[in-house]
Enzyme design. Structure first.
Site, mmCIF file in Angstrom:
data_model
loop_
_atom_site.group_PDB
_atom_site.id
_atom_site.type_symbol
_atom_site.label_atom_id
_atom_site.label_comp_id
_atom_site.label_asym_id
_atom_site.label_seq_id
_atom_site.Cartn_x
_atom_site.Cartn_y
_atom_site.Cartn_z
ATOM 1 C CG HIS A 120 -6.023 -2.429 0.213
ATOM 2 N ND1 HIS A 120 -5.017 -2.447 -1.619
ATOM 3 C CD2 HIS A 120 -5.419 -1.938 1.008
ATOM 4 C CE1 HIS A 120 -3.775 -1.300 -0.697
ATOM 5 N NE2 HIS A 120 -4.173 -1.017 0.266
ATOM 6 C CG ASP A 136 -6.625 -3.239 -4.517
ATOM 7 O OD1 ASP A 136 -7.295 -2.336 -3.450
ATOM 8 O OD2 ASP A 136 -5.267 -3.333 -3.703
ATOM 9 C CB SER A 190 -1.082 0.305 1.409
ATOM 10 O OG SER A 190 -1.905 0.866 0.687
#
Length: 607
Positions: A326, A298, A192
């Site tokens: 994610h 995602d 991320s």
């Protein structure tokens, strides 16, 4: 709010071997054959905390900003070791990994616990592990600017320090030098925001960075906060700033003001602020090898982030694509991931020719738990097929090779959520129109970016157009509903590396959450329906006039099985994924000028 072009095997082998360092000497204690092995004591590792001077002063206090850098490294004698580096804004705020681990320090202020397993596993194998608090977070000064110059250059300074090009001090002000214990080779890894900053630093072309492992990472700040001009969330960068900052409000007031002014929520336009946060034009500057990991489902960092970055890279590269959301692969394919990451770092940081450079560049999950290797992405043989939108009956149209002759009309319904919009596609649902294929006579694999071309007329100057491609058919799918993103966490634990009383290497196990469902979303797309000359400039639509508007959809790689039905769902505002200004517009859709373009492997056409 919820948040790959052809490389033949021989070419990858040649480029990868050329890029790898020379083979390391077998006299090095932690190297046996083509692998590093755990020979150094983790408990007896050297732990130190330093502050690296950056080239910026964005808190405007007249002193160069400093980033806090925590080091765990083996007592390796005269052997200089490479570095695995993580840089994160989350070390002292929301935490990292499924267990939300934060950094911890001893009474002297020296690092005693690092989040995640990297130090536990890799330090005994002859790596130093370095953790950077990004500017304005944790124990660093400066102000985070949400993927801007400060985040990038302050993190880059840590690599410069490891290579003797930047200054650092210990807490007492005495100089800290790294060139005596490291060979300067650095690999960055993170998920991320942590993966995004790894991409950002790679795009500077910094000397010493040899490889990047970017997991569920962005490649464009604009595409994270906007979908083709549609605002995902107002003041998103202010939210992210407040989520991670550790500085007093007054120290970073100017930076926060610049975040809000520069992002220009009022128009959704691309501007210089977003250009600073767009890595894709700088893909050619990347000198490090790149390993990407992304979930095909995602809903936070959308799939175009990996697809457009992958396309622009000219370096040795590898990619995993999963059916999850994610997530870090440590949480859905743990043993295989740790082994692959270990071999990747051994090749690019230790110079061990273990064959990973000769393996297929792309590994992807096709159905739950089923993984395949392929030589490129999009899949070889994928070509664009045009599917026409047909009249059908009532509110439901058709998807086939036959174009329609009439119109479909619908009115914006801001309360229409995805579950309702995609359910019962043959029924009339306010705020949507559906187009369905006949049951497929063969499997159809879609690999790349679909798009839908819509010839529309609206009765308001602007609206949002949203599109979803849906697989209708009952089968087993990964349940990627937020917040679990595709996994179930178990009560058992497994250990990956060595532990101390302060920092254990054991984590709760997790597995993919597989359910039986009657439909699956293949991809989504949004468009700010205005006469957009470019992302930097648009003019309102003229009510009553016909326009042809393309709604690009996010990259995908999914197979719709034989017997299933392919569906296209069109609506306007979509408050689950964007925050549009609802206009209540009525849209007339001319079927003769509208069609769906699908990147189909083998070029199969719908019945």
């Amino acid at each position: 709010m919820r948040r790959l072009f052809v490389y033949c095997t021989v070419l990858v082998a040649v480029i990868g071997a050329a890029a790898a360092p020379a083979s390391a000497s077998t006299a090095v204690p932690h190297i046996r054959g083509t692998s590093t092995v755990p020979v150094y004591s983790y408990a007896d590792a050297i732990r130190e905390s330093v502050w690296v001077q950056t080239p910026l002063d964005n808190d405007h206090d007249g002193v160069p900003d400093k980033v806090a850098v925590d080091v765990v490294r083996p007592r390796a004698g005269n052997v200089r070791v490479p570095v695995i580096m993580t840089a994160s804004p989350y070390n002292a705020s929301v935490g990292r990994g499924l267990e939300k681990e934060r950094k911890e320090y001893d009474a002297a202020g020296t690092i005693s616990k690092m989040p995640l397993f990297y130090d536990n596993y890799f330090v005994p194998r002859g790596y130093a592990v370095v953790s950077v608090d990004m500017a304005g977070t944790g124990r660093s000064t400066g102000c985070t600017d949400t993927d801007g110059r400060e985040d990038t250059l302050a993190t880059k300074a840590a690599i410069d320090w490891l290579n003797g090009r930047a200054k650092a001090t210990y807490s007492d002000g005495s100089p800290a030098v790294a060139t005596g214990w490291t060979d300067g080779k650095v690999g960055m890894v993170g998920k991320s925001a942590d993966g995004t900053v790894a991409n950002e630093v790679a795009a500077t072309g910094v000397d010493g960075l040899k490889t990047v492992v970017a997991i569920a990472a962005t490649s464009s700040g604009y595409d994270y906060a906007r979908h083709n001009g549609v605002v995902v969330a107002p003041k998103a960068n202010e939210y992210l700033f407040n989520l991670v900052t550790s500085r007093p409000a007054e120290a970073c007031a100017q930076t926060l003001k610049e975040l809000n002014t520069g992002s220009d929520d009022a128009t959704g336009d691309y501007n210089d602020y977003w250009a600073e946060r767009d890595l894709r034009p700088d893909a050619s500057k990347v000198r490090a090898s790149v390993f990407l990991v992304h979930g095909l489902n995602d809903g936070n960092v959308m799939t175009d982030h990996f697809a457009k970055w992958w396309e622009g890279l000219k370096v040795p590269r590898k990619m995993w694509l999963s059916q999850t959301g994610h997530l870090d692969p440590f949480d859905f394919r743990r043993a295989e991931w740790v082994d692959t990451l270990h071999r990747w770092f051994d090749f690019y940081l230790q110079g061990l020719h273990n064959g990973i450079d000769r393996e297929a560049p792309v590994t992807m999950e096709t159905t739950p738990g089923t993984w395949i290797d392929q030589p490129a992405w999009p899949a070889p043989g994928a070509r664009q097929v045009q599917v026409r939108l047909g009249d059908g009956n009532g509110t439901t149209g058709t998807l086939s090779s036959r174009p329609g002759t009439g119109e479909k009309t619908w009115v914006d319904n801001p309360d229409l959520v995805e579950d309702a919009a995609t359910a019962n596609p043959k029924d009339a649902v306010a705020g949507r129109v559906a187009f369905l294929s006949e049951p497929l006579t063969r499997d159809v694999r879609i690999s790349g970016n679909p798009a839908v071309q819509l010839r529309v007329q609206v009765d308001r100057p602007t609206t949002e157009l949203s599109a979803r491609l849906v697989d209708y058919g009952t089968t087993s799918r990964v349940n990627t509903v937020y917040p679990n993103e595709g996994i179930r966490t178990l009560d058992t634990k497994s250990c990956w590396g060595e532990s101390t009383a302060a920092d254990d290497a054991c984590y709760r196990d997790s597995v993919e959450d597989v359910v039986t469902s009657d439909r699956g979303i293949l991809t989504r797309g949004w468009q700010d329906a205005a006469h957009r000359i470019s992302l930097r400039f648009r003019v309102p639509l003229q009510p009553g006039r016909w326009y042809s508007i393309t709604v690009p959809m996010q990259a995908t790689d999914q197979t719709v099985p034989a017997g299933h039905v392919l569906g296209l769902i069109l609506q306007q505002s979509d408050f689950e994924y964007t925050t549009p200004a609802t206009t209540g517009a009525t849209v007339r859709l001319d079927l003769r000028g509208s069609y769906l373009t699908l990147p189909v492997v083998g070029g199969a056409r719908l019945p």
